[in-house]
Design a protein around this motif. Structure first.
Motif, PDB file in Angstrom:
ATOM      1  N   UNK A  22      17.103  -8.088 152.536  1.00 18.11           N
ATOM      2  CA  UNK A  22      17.725  -9.356 153.392  1.00 18.11           C
ATOM      3  C   UNK A  22      17.841  -9.063 154.595  1.00 18.11           C
ATOM      4  N   UNK A  23      19.524  -8.106 154.458  1.00 15.08           N
ATOM      5  CA  UNK A  23      20.507  -7.107 155.173  1.00 15.08           C
ATOM      6  C   UNK A  23      19.252  -6.215 155.925  1.00 15.08           C
ATOM      7  N   UNK A  24      18.781  -5.548 155.202  1.00 10.48           N
ATOM      8  CA  UNK A  24      18.029  -3.979 155.288  1.00 10.48           C
ATOM      9  C   UNK A  24      17.220  -4.943 157.165  1.00 10.48           C
ATOM     10  N   UNK A  25      16.191  -5.630 156.377  1.00 11.72           N
ATOM     11  CA  UNK A  25      15.270  -6.444 157.487  1.00 11.72           C
ATOM     12  C   UNK A  25      15.904  -7.257 159.038  1.00 11.72           C
ATOM     13  N   UNK A  32      16.113  -2.599 166.382  1.00 16.75           N
ATOM     14  CA  UNK A  32      15.827  -2.892 167.076  1.00 16.75           C
ATOM     15  C   UNK A  32      15.069  -3.373 168.518  1.00 16.75           C
ATOM     16  N   UNK A  33      15.944  -4.546 168.736  1.00  8.38           N
ATOM     17  CA  UNK A  33      16.352  -5.247 170.394  1.00  8.38           C
ATOM     18  C   UNK A  33      18.119  -5.247 170.452  1.00  8.38           C
ATOM     19  N   UNK A  34      18.412  -4.210 170.053  1.00 13.01           N
ATOM     20  CA  UNK A  34      19.675  -4.106 170.368  1.00 13.01           C
ATOM     21  C   UNK A  34      20.103  -4.495 171.953  1.00 13.01           C
ATOM     22  N   UNK A 100      23.711   3.932 162.395  1.00 11.07           N
ATOM     23  CA  UNK A 100      23.168   3.642 162.925  1.00 11.07           C
ATOM     24  C   UNK A 100      22.332   1.863 163.274  1.00 11.07           C
ATOM     25  N   UNK A 101      21.862   2.215 161.962  1.00 10.96           N
ATOM     26  CA  UNK A 101      20.300   1.613 161.213  1.00 10.96           C
ATOM     27  C   UNK A 101      21.057   0.261 161.115  1.00 10.96           C
ATOM     28  N   UNK A 102      22.313  -0.248 161.300  1.00 11.25           N
ATOM     29  CA  UNK A 102      23.357  -1.622 161.410  1.00 11.25           C
ATOM     30  C   UNK A 102      23.713  -1.858 161.787  1.00 11.25           C
TER      31      UNK A 102
END
Length: 130
Positions: A22-25, A32-34, A100-102
């Motif tokens: 859930x957190x990863x999604x 993606x929308x940062x 970066x991914x978070x």
């Protein structure tokens, strides 16, 4: 020993995993929308601060006890500048410290409450003006 598998390994964690799929999604979506979320942060900050100043000038009171105390001590504009500036400083620091991914979670964590606060302020000011 090298393997033929070219997928990157997940970083090792200490202790139990938090959030899971859930957190990863959520992190992937927000990251993606940062850029849009950072715009929402600035819009939320400006709206919340401006409506707070306007509401206080109309005779409303600040409901956050920390902000209310600081406003009483230094005035509404300096207090909001200090509180919003400190929040932004922590957020920018978190942005650079997080993997970066978070990173998209950072502006989402500011935009959601600030836009929510601005919406509450619109209602409060609207009640006073009606």
């Amino acid at each position: 020993m090298a393997t033929s598998d070219s997928t990157p390994e997940e970083p090792a964690t200490v202790g139990p995993a938090v959030g899971g799929a859930w957190l990863s999604r959520l992190a992937a979506l927000t990251t993606a929308h940062a850029a849009r979320l950072w715009v929402a942060v600035i819009v939320g900050l400006v709206l919340d601060a401006a409506l707070t100043v306007y509401g206080i000038r109309l005779g409303l009171t600040e409901s956050n006890p920390v902000a209310a105390d600081l406003i009483a001590r230094v005035g509404v504009v300096p207090a909001l500048a200090l509180l919003k500036g400190a929040s932004l400083a922590v957020a920018v620091g978190g942005w650079f410290l997080l993997p970066e991914r978070y990173r998209g979670l950072v502006p989402a964590g500011l935009a959601i409450p600030w836009i929510g606060a601005a919406a509450v302020n619109v209602l409060a000011v609207g009640v006073v003006l009606v």
